[in-house]
Motif scaffolding. Structure first.
Motif, PDB file in Angstrom:
ATOM      1  N   LEU A  84      24.567 -34.244  50.883  1.00  0.00           N
ATOM      2  CA  LEU A  84      23.221 -34.141  51.455  1.00  0.00           C
ATOM      3  C   LEU A  84      22.209 -34.783  50.511  1.00  0.00           C
TER       4      LEU A  84
ATOM      5  N   THR B 256      22.198 -38.234  54.416  1.00  0.00           N
ATOM      6  CA  THR B 256      23.290 -38.134  53.451  1.00  0.00           C
ATOM      7  C   THR B 256      23.225 -39.322  52.497  1.00  0.00           C
TER       8      THR B 256
ATOM      9  N   ARG C 278      22.284 -30.538  57.946  1.00  0.00           N
ATOM     10  CA  ARG C 278      23.345 -31.501  58.238  1.00  0.00           C
ATOM     11  C   ARG C 278      23.200 -32.068  59.648  1.00  0.00           C
TER      12      ARG C 278
END
Length: 470
Positions: A188, A202, A461
Motif C-alpha cells: 500500500l 499501491t 485496498r
C-alpha cells in the motif's frame, strides 16, 4: 594535391616525408592539415567504432559500384575493399587523426578516410604508402562521391547502429521496472499530487507506470532508427548526381545492402537529402525525451528514498558507495543523480543539434560534425547510464512496507477511501477533528468504534484498485 602519374606520386611521397608524417601511419597531407588546423576536442573520428565502420562500408560499396560501371579496375576495387575491411576490423584507427568536431564541414574527415584507405589499398597491391598511382585518395577511393553525400550517409548508418544497443538497454530497464511492479503489487502506498497527500494506491502501480513509460521510450528509439534508412549516396555535391556515372547509384545501394545486411534506400528528392538534416533533430528529440523522462523517474526515486529518518524513507536504494567525505554513514542516491545529470547533458546536446540543423545553408549543411559529435555523445551517455541505473539501482530497490503503510493510514488520503461507506459529510467531520486534534484519522476511527485497522485497510485496498469504464 593531385597525383595521377608515377612521378607525381613520388613527389607527393617525398613531400610527406619532409613534413614528418610517421612511416607507420597511413594518413596523408590533407589529414595532417585537418588535424593541425581543426583539433578542438579530445575525440578523433576514430573514437567511435560505429562511425569508422559506417564510413568504411560506404567507401567499400562505392568501390564495388565504381568497378561495376568501369571507373575502377577490379584490382583497385578489391584493394579498397580489403582496406575497408581492415578498418572495420579495428586496424589503423590511430591513423584517423582528424577531430570529430572539425570545422571543415566534413571534408577533412572524408579525406582522412580517403587517404588511409588509399594507402592501405596500395599496401595490398604491393605499392608503398604515399605512392598514389595505383590507388589515389581522390581519384579512386572518393570516385563518384563527395563529402556532401558520403558523410551524412555514414552518419545515418552509424547512428542507426548506435541506437540498437540503447533501445535494448531501455527495453531491459522496462523489464526490471515491470518486475518491481509485480514485486510491490501488494504494498500500500500514499499517492501524492503537488507533493501533498492525495489517494491510496499501491507501490506496484507506481512502478508499473515507470515500466510503461520506459517501454514506450524503447519503442520510440527503435522507430527512430528506421527513420535513418534513406541515404544521400549518389547525390554527390548538391544533389544533381554530377560526378557519378550512369548505373552507379543503383549499384552502390545494392552493394551497401550486401555489405551491411540492411536495405538502405535513395531519397525521393536528392536535393532535399543534401539540404536538410531534420531527421537528426527528430532522433535527438527522442533521445532528449527519454533522458528527461528518466530524470523524472530518478527524481521520484530520490524523493521516495529520502531520509532515512528525516525524509519519506518508503524505498531503500542500494548503498553503492559512501555519500560523504565528512559525514560518516551518509549514503547518497548516486545512480539516480547520475541519470538526472545525464539528462542535463543530453538536453544541451539536443540544443546544439537543433541549432546545427537550423543553420545549414542553401544546398548543404556544413555543420554535420557537431551533429555527429553531440549525437554520438548523447547515445553513449544514455546507453551506459541506463545500464548502470538498471543494474546497480533499479534491480536492487527494496520497499519499506511499514513506512508506506504508515504514511497512507496516517494521512487524509484515508478519508477519500471512507466516503463510499460512511458518506462525505460524516467523513468531513471526522477529518476536521483529525486536523484540529493533530491526531491520525485512523486513531479517531478506532477510538470511536467506527472502523478498525483491518477494515480500514480493506477499504484502502479497494480504493487502490483501478476502475475503468468503457
Amino acid at each position: 594535391m593531385q597525383s595521377n602519374g608515377l612521378e607525381a606520386s613520388r613527389v607527393e611521397r617525398d613531400y610527406l616525408g619532409e613534413i614528418g608524417i610517421p612511416a607507420d601511419k597511413l594518413f596523408g597531407i590533407n589529414s595532417l592539415r585537418g588535424a593541425e588546423n581543426l583539433t578542438v576536442s579530445s575525440l578523433t573520428i576514430g573514437h567511435y567504432p560505429a562511425f569508422v565502420t559506417a564510413f568504411a562500408q560506404c567507401k567499400w560499396a562505392a568501390a564495388l559500384a565504381n568497378s561495376d560501371v568501369g571507373k575502377l579496375t577490379a584490382a583497385q576495387a578489391s584493394a579498397i575493399a580489403a582496406a575497408c575491411e581492415d578498418l572495420i576490423a579495428g586496424r589503423f584507427r590511430d591513423s584517423l587523426i582528424v577531430d570529430l568536431l572539425e570545422g571543415s564541414g566534413g571534408t577533412s574527415t572524408n579525406m582522412n578516410f580517403n587517404e588511409v584507405i588509399a594507402n592501405r589499398a596500395a599496401q595490398h597491391l604491393g605499392a608503398a604508402v604515399g605512392e598514389y598511382a595505383s590507388v589515389h585518395p581522390n581519384d579512386h577511393v572518393n570516385a563518384s562521391q563527395s563529402t556532401n553525400d558520403v558523410y551524412p550517409a555514414a552518419l545515418k548508418i552509424a547512428t542507426r547502429e548506435l541506437l540498437k544497443p540503447l533501445a535494448a538497454e531501455v527495453s531491459a530497464l522496462a523489464d526490471v521496472f515491470a518486475s518491481k511492479a509485480a514485486e510491490f503489487c501488494d504494498v500500500l502506498h500514499l499517492g501524492r499530487t503537488c507533493l501533498q497527500d492525495a489517494q491510496p494506491m499501491t507501490l506496484g502501480q507506481l512502478f508499473g507506470g515507470y515500466a510503461a513509460l520506459t517501454r514506450r521510450a524503447a519503442c520510440a528509439l527503435s522507430d527512430a532508427g528506421e527513420m535513418l534508412l534513406t541515404l544521400p549516396l549518389g547525390g554527390t555535391a548538391i544533389g544533381t548526381g554530377f560526378g557519378a556515372p550512369a548505373g552507379y547509384r543503383s549499384a552502390v545501394y545494392s552493394h551497401l545492402a550486401a555489405i551491411t545486411g540492411t536495405s538502405f534506400i535513395p531519397p525521393a528528392d536528392p536535393f532535399d537529402a543534401m539540404q536538410n538534416m531534420d531527421v537528426f533533430s527528430r532522433v535527438s528529440g527522442e533521445l532528449r525525451t527519454y533522458a528527461t523522462s528518466m530524470a523524472k523517474v530518478a527524481s521520484d526515486l530520490t524523493l521516495l528514498a529520502s531520509g532515512p529518518v528525516g525524509g519519506l524513507g518508503e524505498l531503500r536504494l542500494p548503498a553503492v558507495q559512501a555519500g560523504s567525505s565528512i559525514m560518516p554513514g551518509k549514503v547518497n542516491p548516486v545512480l539516480p543523480m547520475a541519470m538526472i545529470q545525464i539528462a542535463f547533458a543530453v538536453s544541451g546536446n539536443d540544443v546544439s543539434i537543433s541549432s546545427a540543423v537550423q543553420y545549414g545553408q542553401l544546398e548543404i549543411n556544413h555543420f554535420e560534425p557537431v551533429v555527429a559529435d553531440r549525437l554520438f555523445d548523447s547515445i553513449t551517455l544514455l546507453t551506459n547510464g541506463t545500464r548502470l541505473f538498471r543494474e546497480k539501482c533499479v534491480a536492487k530497490i527494496e520497499a519499506d512496507m511499514v513506512a508506506n503503510e504508515a504514511h497512507l493510514l496516517n494521512s487524509m488520503a484515508l478519508a477519500t477511501a471512507l466516503v463510499p461507506s460512511l458518506g462525505y459529510a460524516h467523513v468531513s467531520k471526522l477529518a476536521r477533528r483529525s486536523v484540529d486534534e493533530g491526531r491520525p484519522l485512523l486513531e479517531i476511527l478506532e477510538e470511536g468504534g467506527i472502523l478498525g485497522r483491518e477494515a480500514a485497510l480493506q477499504l484502502v485496498r479497494a480504493a487502490a484498485q483501478p476502475v475503468f469504464y468503457s
